[in-house]
Structures are given as structure tokens and as C-alpha cells.
Design an enzyme around this catalytic site. Structure first.
Site, PDB file in Angstrom:
ATOM      1  N   CYS A  26       1.888  -8.717   3.042  1.00 58.10           N
ATOM      2  CA  CYS A  26       1.216  -7.417   3.064  1.00 58.10           C
ATOM      3  C   CYS A  26      -0.280  -7.545   2.751  1.00 58.10           C
ATOM      4  CB  CYS A  26       1.905  -6.473   2.092  1.00 58.10           C
ATOM      5  SG  CYS A  26       1.527  -4.724   2.364  1.00 58.10           S
ATOM      6  N   ASP A  27      -0.990  -6.422   2.868  1.00 57.75           N
ATOM      7  CA  ASP A  27      -2.447  -6.378   2.946  1.00 57.75           C
ATOM      8  C   ASP A  27      -3.194  -7.219   1.910  1.00 57.75           C
ATOM      9  OD1 ASP A  27      -1.660  -4.479   4.759  1.00 57.75           O
ATOM     10  OD2 ASP A  27      -3.012  -2.922   4.040  1.00 57.75           O
ATOM     11  N   LYS A  28      -2.769  -7.178   0.654  1.00 55.98           N
ATOM     12  CA  LYS A  28      -3.567  -7.817  -0.395  1.00 55.98           C
ATOM     13  C   LYS A  28      -3.201  -9.277  -0.643  1.00 55.98           C
ATOM     14  CE  LYS A  28      -5.449  -3.826  -0.825  1.00 55.98           C
ATOM     15  NZ  LYS A  28      -4.691  -3.194   0.267  1.00 55.98           N
ATOM     16  N   ASP A  62       0.820  -1.213   0.000  1.00 55.57           N
ATOM     17  CA  ASP A  62       0.000   0.000   0.000  1.00 55.57           C
ATOM     18  C   ASP A  62       0.854   1.264   0.000  1.00 55.57           C
ATOM     19  OD1 ASP A  62      -1.967  -1.952   0.354  1.00 55.57           O
ATOM     20  OD2 ASP A  62      -3.194  -0.625   1.586  1.00 55.57           O
ATOM     21  N   CYS A  70       2.932  -4.230   8.542  1.00 49.81           N
ATOM     22  CA  CYS A  70       2.741  -3.144   9.499  1.00 49.81           C
ATOM     23  C   CYS A  70       2.311  -3.687  10.860  1.00 49.81           C
ATOM     24  CB  CYS A  70       1.682  -2.167   9.002  1.00 49.81           C
ATOM     25  SG  CYS A  70       2.058  -1.403   7.423  1.00 49.81           S
ATOM     26  N   SER A 114      -8.127   4.078   5.800  1.00 52.27           N
ATOM     27  CA  SER A 114      -7.117   3.351   6.553  1.00 52.27           C
ATOM     28  C   SER A 114      -7.732   2.104   7.156  1.00 52.27           C
ATOM     29  CB  SER A 114      -6.558   4.235   7.666  1.00 52.27           C
ATOM     30  OG  SER A 114      -5.790   3.471   8.569  1.00 52.27           O
TER      31      SER A 114
END
Length: 557
Positions: free
Chosen positions: A120-122, A79, A191, A470
Site C-alpha cells: 500500500c501507499d506508504k 489510507d 488500489c 487524492s
């Protein structure tokens, strides 16, 4: 018989044998379960920087367990890095690109199973989507969160840098940001905090697609390496047992996952990602409605930054997702099957939190009110999402808000208006054109939210957007991911400056106070969709992406 094993003497067998013999594989190797090690390694972001080492270890342990590993690479979106291009359109759209990367690599080669390195996020949602689509034995391995640093004696992580950077540029701010960014990230991993990545790792375990006790975990820690070994051994057994994702990811599993997400104050992005996983798994369930329904009776059992006072390290040490699920026993479907080959109830036998203050019991929660609210009304007929916190991290937040709309077609226009003094206390800031089709790829609207906060307007204005926010927490009243989006002629496209907008959090309402006949007149005057001028991946995405209530998956229109 394994689907990857072809009849000796056939064209497929002969040509593949020629290729694989040249790789140094033996005829005995070629009869083993063939396992894809799905790796989204990249030098572009620290969250992926350790995955090559994880992949090497996993391949070694798969061989030891009697399998034959093949590394399959995918795109690797971050991101904070990939949101620089096309207003952030490459971020959400990359989720579905990963799904297709996996399909090409794994289905094209007819491999027998896959272990997915979630980072990571995705990556985690994409890997779960691919598991549902391909329906071959699959296991997710969470590859951990990054160690954070300090800024002038206080905790500092990448989200702190982002929030601080949303202020008005100045020499002082630049100096502070330089100092913060020196130490905010001290190693590989996702994160820190209960953002999208850690939330989706926990969701994967709650779904039964990650091994119990494996999430969250510190990247590069002894615990992460132990989980890598355990997962590598287990995926070979899952292929031999023919234990498939659609046997695990049932309606009961999705209910468990939503319940756990609500109990940890997970990222709002879990809503659309779970809907996408359900769509690919062909489970007919409305995840948005499920969050609204389960939110009423689900206690908040943990409060990890920024939802509350605790760190992800404290949550991990207290027992993580498995301990939370143990505390939720009475609210979960304990008969749901998991990747262990046994039930949720079996996996939770004898489990209790190591710290009852960090992971609490249902009779002593942080709050009984949900942190994720689903608002519906004439402005958000298919839903809009609000994320709250338990310790005031969201700043001043009135329970109701009524005011005139100030409309902006994109975040930059809203930021310019704020800088020019055109946004005042009492306004409802409407930022549109950022949905999956409108951007395309879904643009971020968090900068305007935090810029308003730095301008002292938190709690004095409200924000409504069809864009993404967010995954952590927002400031004041912020209604995000409004559905239908503006590009689909949703009511958010019909708002005009001065229209009265009413938001009521306790009643879960978001209304546009404009007569129906006037809205229909405006709808008739909307310009046709027309051509947008993109080429390449984003043009394909815009033409095929479905709405958020369908998970923003790709389907022919």
C-alpha cells in the site's frame, strides 16, 4: 566479511549463537548472508492480506540461494482504513514509523541486506527511505495491484466507491454504495489505477531499486511469483557484491525517477515521497523544482485510469515501467546504476512496448503538457501542486481563476459550510490546518473536493489546501500541499474571508492579492504555537516533522 558475523568466543557471538541455535539454526547457517524480509502484513486491509505468503516464498528462495532470511514486521497503514483516526493523521505519519520500524529490526540486529515487500501507499516510500538511511544492500519487491469488479456493467474499483461516497447521504446513495462495495475489490493487492501505490512501485523501478520489468504487477499472479523468486535470488547476490542503495540512488537516479513519474501521470504524492527518500539518502536535490523543470519537456506516454482510458492491467500487459523507460531512452541517464549491477541502458536493451497505443512513443504522446503542475506565488512561495488529467476526468477546469477566499480550519468546517449553502460559485475555498505539523500527520482534503463536484460547483470554485489530496485526480482547480503550511505561519494561514486569490495554471502562479504590509500585520497577530494536547506517536511526529519541501521527514527541531 559480513557485518553480521562476530568473532567466535566473544560475548556477542556466544549470546546470539545461543538464541539462534534454539531456533534450529546451524553454525553453517550463521555464516551465511543474513537477509531481512521486511513484511507489512496485516489483517486490517486487503492490500496486505497476501504478504505472509509472499514472505514465506521469498524466505524459501533466499535459503535456496545461500542466504539466511529473517522476517521483520512493520506497521501496515492503509489510507482507506487508517484515515479514520485523528482526521487522517495516522496515514502519512505511519510512513516514517515504518522507516523506524525497519531501522530497529534491521540495524539493531546488524543484518546484511533486506528485501522489502512493497504494497500500500506508504510502504514503498518508507522502504526506500530506510534503504537510503541504512545503506545496506536492498531490493524492493512490488507485491501487486488488486483485481477490480463491476457496478451495473461498468468498471468499479475502490476509488470509484470513494468518489461516489462523497455525495450527500441518502437512502438511494446508501443502496448504490452497498452494491458497489460488494464487488469493487476482488482480491488482494493495492488500489488499481495510477494511484500512489502503483506510482511508487514504478518509481522504485525507475530509481533502480526494483528489478527491471517487475512493476506494475497483478497481485498473486504467476508474474508476481516469478518476480518474488527473482528478487530473492538477486538480494543474496547483492549482499555478496556489496551493492548499496547510495551507489544506486544518485542524483541521476532521482532525475530518471521524476522523469518516469511525469511520463505516466503518477500520483502527486510521488513528489513528497521522492524528496523524503532523497533526504534519507543524503542526496541534495529539490524534487519539487525537478518536477517543475522536467515537466516542460516530458511527454505523457501512458494514460491509466483516471488520467485516461486505460486500465493498470493494460499498462502492465504493454510492458509497464520498463517499456515506458525504453520509450524515454533519449531523456534518461542511461549510465545510472541499478540493482541488477548493470546500468539503466543495459536493462533497456531490446525492450519495446507490447502495445504502442497503451505505451506510446515520444513523437505520439497523449499530451506534451504535464499532468503535475507546480504553482508558486505569494500564496504558495515554496510551491503548491495541481494534478490534471488528459480525458476530462477532472471535470470543467478553467485555466485561470480569481475570486474571494472562503476560509475553513479543517475539512469538516468546509463540508458544513457547503451543506449550509455558504459556498457559492466564484469562491476560492481555503482549507488549512491539514499540513504535516498542523494536523499532525497531514489530513486529507479530497472529500470537500468531491463534495463540491457533487454539488455542481466543479470549475465554478477553486480549492486551496495545505492538506493531502487524492493520489489520483481531482476535480476542477485544486491546489494541494501548499507550502509553507498554516502551522508554519505560511501565507495560507494569513488569508481572510474576502481576500482575492488569483490562480493561473499556464503561468504556474497562485497569488494572494493582499498588500505586504497587511500580511505582516496579520502575521504578527498569529497566536503562538503552544501545546496541542496530543500524546503518543502523533505528539512525537508533530515535534519532529520537517516541512514538505524537505519531504516531511523526521528531524530534531
Amino acid at each position: 566479511m559480513l557485518r553480521s558475523n562476530y568473532q567466535p568466543g566473544t560475548v556477542r557471538w556466544a549470546t546470539r549463537r545461543a538464541q539462534w541455535r534454539a531456533l534450529g539454526l546451524s553454525d553453517e547457517d550463521m555464516l551465511k548472508p543474513k537477509i531481512a524480509v521486511v513484511n507489512s502484513s496485516s489483517d486490517l486491509a486487503i492490500c496486505f492480506s497476501h504478504l505472509d505468503r509472499v514472505a514465506a516464498r521469498v524466505k524459501e528462495r533466499i535459503r535456496a540461494a545461500g542466504g539466511l532470511p529473517f522476517e521483520v514486521r512493520t506497521t501496515a497503514p492503509s489510507d482507506f482504513i487508517h484515515s479514520a483516526g485523528h482526521g487522517g493523521g495516522y496515514v502519512l505519519s505511519a510512513r516514517d514509523l515504518i522507516v523506524n520500524d525497519i531501522e530497529v529490526g534491521v540495524e539493531g540486529a546488524q543484518l546484511d541486506g533486506m528485501i522489502c515487500l512493497a504494497s500500500c501507499d506508504k510502504t514503498a516510500p518508507a522502504q526506500l527511505m530506510a534503504a537510503g538511511r541504512l545503506n545496506i544492500p536492498t531490493l524492493l519487491l512490488a507485491c501487486g495491484y488488486q483485481p477490480s469488479g463491476q457496478f451495473r456493467g461498468e468498471h468499479c474499483d475502490i476509488e470509484d466507491v470513494f468518489l461516489h461516497a462523497c455525495g450527500t447521504p441518502s437512502d438511494t446513495l446508501t443502496g448504490e454504495l452497498t452494491e458497489m462495495s460488494e464487488d469493487a475489490v476482488r482480491g488482494p493487492g493495492v488500489c488499481a489505477g495510477m494511484g500512489t501505490a502503483n506510482s511508487m512501485h514504478i518509481v522504485a523501478e525507475a530509481l533502480g531499486m526494483a528489478l527491471p520489468g517487475s512493476t506494475p504487477v497483478a497481485a498473486d499472479s504467476p508474474a508476481m511469483w516469478r518476480e518474488a523468486d527473482r528478487a530473492a535470488e538477486r538480494i543474496v547476490a547483492m549482499v555478496r557484491e556489496d551493492l548499496r542503495p547510495r551507489t544506486i540512488m544518485t542524483e541521476a537516479a532521482f532525475r530518471n525517477a521524476a522523469r518516469v513519474a511525469l511520463s505516466v501521470g503518477a500520483s502527486i504524492n510521488t513528489v513528497k515521497h521522492l524528496q523524503a527518500v532523497a533526504a534519507e539518502t543524503e542526496v541534495d536535490i529539490d524534487i519539487t523544482a525537478l518536477y517543475a523543470q522536467l515537466g516542460v519537456g516530458t511527454p505523457l506516454l501512458s494514460a491509466v485510469r483516471p488520467n485516461g482510458p486505460h486500465t493498470i492491467e493494460q499498462f502492465d500487459a504493454a510492458g509497464g515501467a520498463r517499456a515506458v523507460m525504453a520509450q524515454l531512452r533519449d531523456l534518461l541517464d542511461l549510465d545510472a546504476l541499478t540493482a541488477t549491477g548493470t546500468s539503466v541502458g543495459d536493462n533497456l536493451a531490446g525492450v519495446a512496448p507490447a502495445d504502442a497505443d497503451v505505451i506510446r512513443s515520444g513523437d505520439r504522446p497523449f499530451t506534451r503538457d504535464p499532468l503535475i503542475l507546480i504553482l508558486r506565488g505569494s500564496l504558495t512561495p515554496l510551491g503548491g501542486i495541481v494534478k490534471l488529467s488528459v480525458d476530462g476526468a477532472g471535470g470543467e477546469r478553467p485555466e485561470t481563476f480569481t475570486g474571494p477566499a472562503r476560509c475553513y480550519d479543517g475539512q469538516e468546517d468546509a463540508l458544513d459550510a457547503l451543506a449550509a449553502g455558504a459556498i457559492a460559485a466564484g469562491d476560492v475555498v481555503v482549507v488549512r490546518g491539514l499540513g504535516p505539523r498542523g494536523r499532525p500527520g497531514m489530513g486529507m482534503a479530497s472529500r470537500i473536493v468531491f463534495a463540491l463536484d457533487r454539488a455542481g460547483l466543479t470549475g465554478k470554485v477553486a480549492v486551496i489546501t495545505d492538506g493531502q489530496l487524492s493520489g489520483l485526480v481531482n476535480r476542477g482547480i485544486v491546489v494541494g500541499e501548499v507550502r509553507p503550511e498554516a502551522a508554519d505561519a505560511g501565507p495560507v494561514a494569513l488569508v481572510r474571508d474576502g481576500d482575492v486569490v488569483h490562480i493561473d495554471l499556464p503561468r504556474r502562479i497562485c497569488d494572494l492579492r493582499v498588500p505586504d504590509d497587511e500580511l505582516e500585520r496579520r502575521r504578527a497577530g498569529l497566536p503562538p504555537a503552544g501545546e496541542h494536547g496530543e500524546t503518543g506517536w502523533l505528539s512525537v511526529y508533530r515535534r519532529t516533522v520537517r516541512s514538505l519541501d524537505e519531504g516531511a521527514v523526521l528531524r530534531p527541531r
